[in-house]
Scaffold this motif. Sequence first.
Motif, mmCIF file in Angstrom:
data_model
loop_
_atom_site.group_PDB
_atom_site.id
_atom_site.type_symbol
_atom_site.label_atom_id
_atom_site.label_comp_id
_atom_site.label_asym_id
_atom_site.label_seq_id
_atom_site.Cartn_x
_atom_site.Cartn_y
_atom_site.Cartn_z
ATOM 1 N N PRO A 295 0.810 -1.229 0.000
ATOM 2 C CA PRO A 295 0.000 0.000 0.000
ATOM 3 C C PRO A 295 0.839 1.271 0.000
ATOM 4 C CG PRO A 295 -0.859 -1.585 1.575
ATOM 5 C CD PRO A 295 0.485 -2.102 1.142
ATOM 6 N N LEU A 296 2.021 1.234 0.645
ATOM 7 C CA LEU A 296 2.869 2.419 0.685
ATOM 8 C C LEU A 296 3.561 2.649 -0.656
ATOM 9 C CD1 LEU A 296 4.512 1.961 4.202
ATOM 10 C CD2 LEU A 296 2.364 3.111 3.598
ATOM 11 N N LYS A 297 3.848 1.572 -1.380
ATOM 12 C CA LYS A 297 4.491 1.691 -2.680
ATOM 13 C C LYS A 297 3.516 2.167 -3.752
ATOM 14 C CE LYS A 297 8.089 -1.833 -2.071
ATOM 15 N NZ LYS A 297 8.611 -3.134 -2.561
ATOM 16 N N TYR A 298 2.231 1.861 -3.566
ATOM 17 C CA TYR A 298 1.207 2.225 -4.553
ATOM 18 C C TYR A 298 0.059 2.951 -3.855
ATOM 19 C CZ TYR A 298 3.859 -1.081 -7.339
ATOM 20 O OH TYR A 298 4.867 -1.725 -7.988
ATOM 21 N N PRO A 299 0.345 4.136 -3.302
ATOM 22 C CA PRO A 299 -0.671 4.844 -2.507
ATOM 23 C C PRO A 299 -1.874 5.305 -3.321
ATOM 24 C CG PRO A 299 1.220 6.252 -2.893
ATOM 25 C CD PRO A 299 1.615 4.891 -3.361
ATOM 26 N N THR A 300 -1.695 5.577 -4.615
ATOM 27 C CA THR A 300 -2.844 6.001 -5.417
ATOM 28 C C THR A 300 -3.846 4.866 -5.540
ATOM 29 O OG1 THR A 300 -1.449 7.508 -6.682
ATOM 30 C CG2 THR A 300 -3.582 6.960 -7.630
ATOM 31 N N ALA A 301 -3.366 3.685 -5.894
ATOM 32 C CA ALA A 301 -4.258 2.542 -6.061
ATOM 33 C C ALA A 301 -4.977 2.213 -4.755
ATOM 34 C CB ALA A 301 -3.473 1.332 -6.556
ATOM 35 N N PHE A 302 -4.227 2.084 -3.679
ATOM 36 C CA PHE A 302 -4.839 1.710 -2.408
ATOM 37 C C PHE A 302 -5.626 2.874 -1.808
ATOM 38 C CE2 PHE A 302 -1.819 -1.689 -2.900
ATOM 39 C CZ PHE A 302 -2.445 -2.779 -2.319
ATOM 40 N N GLY A 303 -5.182 4.097 -2.064
ATOM 41 C CA GLY A 303 -5.862 5.258 -1.501
ATOM 42 C C GLY A 303 -7.222 5.518 -2.106
ATOM 43 N N LEU A 304 -7.447 5.063 -3.330
ATOM 44 C CA LEU A 304 -8.729 5.259 -3.998
ATOM 45 C C LEU A 304 -9.648 4.050 -3.897
ATOM 46 C CD1 LEU A 304 -7.572 7.131 -7.241
ATOM 47 C CD2 LEU A 304 -8.895 8.078 -5.340
ATOM 48 N N ALA A 305 -9.217 3.029 -3.186
ATOM 49 C CA ALA A 305 -10.013 1.800 -3.083
ATOM 50 C C ALA A 305 -11.191 1.980 -2.137
ATOM 51 C CB ALA A 305 -9.137 0.651 -2.604
ATOM 52 N N HIS A 306 -12.312 1.355 -2.500
ATOM 53 C CA HIS A 306 -13.454 1.271 -1.584
ATOM 54 C C HIS A 306 -13.372 0.005 -0.741
ATOM 55 C CE1 HIS A 306 -15.429 3.668 -4.999
ATOM 56 N NE2 HIS A 306 -15.293 4.495 -3.985
ATOM 57 N N LEU A 307 -12.573 -0.945 -1.201
ATOM 58 C CA LEU A 307 -12.388 -2.206 -0.488
ATOM 59 C C LEU A 307 -11.021 -2.765 -0.872
ATOM 60 C CD1 LEU A 307 -13.589 -4.611 1.208
ATOM 61 C CD2 LEU A 307 -14.425 -5.539 -0.963
ATOM 62 N N VAL A 308 -10.280 -3.263 0.120
ATOM 63 C CA VAL A 308 -8.994 -3.906 -0.125
ATOM 64 C C VAL A 308 -9.143 -5.394 0.192
ATOM 65 C CG1 VAL A 308 -6.575 -4.080 0.595
ATOM 66 C CG2 VAL A 308 -7.658 -1.831 0.345
ATOM 67 N N VAL A 309 -8.725 -6.236 -0.742
ATOM 68 C CA VAL A 309 -8.859 -7.680 -0.579
ATOM 69 C C VAL A 309 -7.468 -8.319 -0.554
ATOM 70 C CG1 VAL A 309 -9.717 -9.822 -1.612
ATOM 71 C CG2 VAL A 309 -11.109 -7.737 -1.718
ATOM 72 N N VAL A 310 -7.198 -9.077 0.491
ATOM 73 C CA VAL A 310 -5.957 -9.844 0.594
ATOM 74 C C VAL A 310 -6.264 -11.269 0.134
ATOM 75 C CG1 VAL A 310 -4.141 -10.692 2.124
ATOM 76 C CG2 VAL A 310 -5.167 -8.446 2.527
ATOM 77 N N THR A 311 -5.466 -11.785 -0.796
ATOM 78 C CA THR A 311 -5.704 -13.115 -1.342
ATOM 79 C C THR A 311 -4.616 -14.108 -0.901
ATOM 80 O OG1 THR A 311 -4.454 -12.593 -3.349
ATOM 81 C CG2 THR A 311 -6.819 -12.143 -3.382
ATOM 82 N N LYS A 312 -4.914 -15.378 -1.121
ATOM 83 C CA LYS A 312 -3.972 -16.479 -0.857
ATOM 84 C C LYS A 312 -3.563 -16.569 0.613
ATOM 85 C CE LYS A 312 -2.112 -16.025 -5.557
ATOM 86 N NZ LYS A 312 -0.895 -15.993 -6.423
ATOM 87 N N THR A 313 -4.506 -16.301 1.504
ATOM 88 C CA THR A 313 -4.171 -16.318 2.931
ATOM 89 C C THR A 313 -3.830 -17.713 3.429
ATOM 90 O OG1 THR A 313 -6.528 -16.505 3.489
ATOM 91 C CG2 THR A 313 -5.566 -14.285 3.446
ATOM 92 N N ASP A 314 -4.144 -18.750 2.647
ATOM 93 C CA ASP A 314 -3.808 -20.105 3.060
ATOM 94 C C ASP A 314 -2.296 -20.319 3.144
ATOM 95 O OD1 ASP A 314 -4.433 -19.820 0.127
ATOM 96 O OD2 ASP A 314 -3.385 -21.743 0.047
ATOM 97 N N ILE A 315 -1.516 -19.460 2.473
ATOM 98 C CA ILE A 315 -0.055 -19.598 2.548
ATOM 99 C C ILE A 315 0.578 -18.439 3.325
ATOM 100 C CG2 ILE A 315 0.101 -20.930 0.415
ATOM 101 C CD1 ILE A 315 1.034 -18.371 -1.009
ATOM 102 N N ALA A 316 -0.236 -17.695 4.050
ATOM 103 C CA ALA A 316 0.273 -16.529 4.792
ATOM 104 C C ALA A 316 1.370 -16.905 5.772
ATOM 105 C CB ALA A 316 -0.883 -15.831 5.518
ATOM 106 N N GLU A 317 1.172 -18.000 6.483
ATOM 107 C CA GLU A 317 2.175 -18.408 7.477
ATOM 108 C C GLU A 317 3.475 -18.814 6.788
ATOM 109 O OE1 GLU A 317 2.715 -21.540 11.217
ATOM 110 O OE2 GLU A 317 0.802 -21.423 10.110
ATOM 111 N N ALA A 318 3.363 -19.499 5.670
ATOM 112 C CA ALA A 318 4.553 -19.978 4.969
ATOM 113 C C ALA A 318 5.421 -18.844 4.454
ATOM 114 C CB ALA A 318 4.144 -20.889 3.808
ATOM 115 N N VAL A 319 4.789 -17.720 4.086
ATOM 116 C CA VAL A 319 5.557 -16.585 3.558
ATOM 117 C C VAL A 319 5.766 -15.506 4.613
ATOM 118 C CG1 VAL A 319 4.800 -17.026 1.203
ATOM 119 C CG2 VAL A 319 3.484 -15.433 2.630
ATOM 120 N N ALA A 320 5.407 -15.823 5.866
ATOM 121 C CA ALA A 320 5.591 -14.893 6.997
ATOM 122 C C ALA A 320 4.890 -13.560 6.758
ATOM 123 C CB ALA A 320 7.085 -14.672 7.268
ATOM 124 N N PHE A 321 3.658 -13.621 6.248
ATOM 125 C CA PHE A 321 2.876 -12.406 6.007
ATOM 126 C C PHE A 321 2.461 -11.790 7.336
ATOM 127 C CE2 PHE A 321 -1.411 -10.497 5.307
ATOM 128 C CZ PHE A 321 -1.021 -9.436 4.508
#
Length: 257
Positions: free
Chosen positions: A150-176
């Motif tokens: 979000p900090l690298k792409y503030p325009t995209a995230f700043g204009l969003a009405h909803l932010v969706v995080v995907t692939k959470t099934d591997i969140a632990e494996a990638v230390a998200f």
Amino acid sequence: MCRVVDLQQAVLARNDETAHALRAGLAARGTTVVNLLSSPGSGKTALLEHELALARERGVPVAALTADLATENDADRLARSGVPVKQVLTDGLCHLEAGMLARHLERWLPDPTRLLFVENVGNLVCPASYDLGETLRVVLASVTEGEDKPLKYPTAFGLAHLVVVTKTDIAEAVAFDEAAFRANVERVNPGVDVLLTSVRARQGLGTLLDRALAAAEGAPPHSPVMARQAGHGHEHGHGLGHEHGHEPHRTPLPTRS
């Protein structure tokens, strides 16, 4: 005497006029547009395929338009949901514009269509600046992309009405780090909802469809702060010329009344 014209401002102004007319025309026929933005490989096609199939099961008239620089792979995948799908090949252009969308909808969009999902070109730079006549703008990011997205792409995230995080099934494996990601989203777009999803683990499925239907019924989307702030630095990559170093003033995306 030479007159200096800001080409970027002129292009965006023309696009906004077209988007306003497109939004009004689609609203008149009962169609609400959902604009999906993300980097390549975020998993938005997989999530959208599921949401389209769910809409069909529920009897909600939906359609999808997907844009890519090349191939019809995503359209083929989305068509498996059984809903009308159209592929747009941009011939190298890194984003959709309102005029392009309007032309591709002519004589194609089935009637009735309650929701039109637009899968924008995989890119968080160029598409962020272009209103497509949408009522709901959704930005997706996978857990593999890093908490600072979000900090690298503030325009995209700043204009969003909803932010969706995907692939959470591997969140632990990638230390998200979910808390860090949410904090960074909050910095550029205070108060916006963050939805956690996994197609494989069936987490959060159906929520995107529910939010789209709520928007179609007139529920106000989150009001993005960046739409009201001039003077932000931003990212460009669309070849329009960008010697300027500020974010052009953007009005909030209108909501359907």
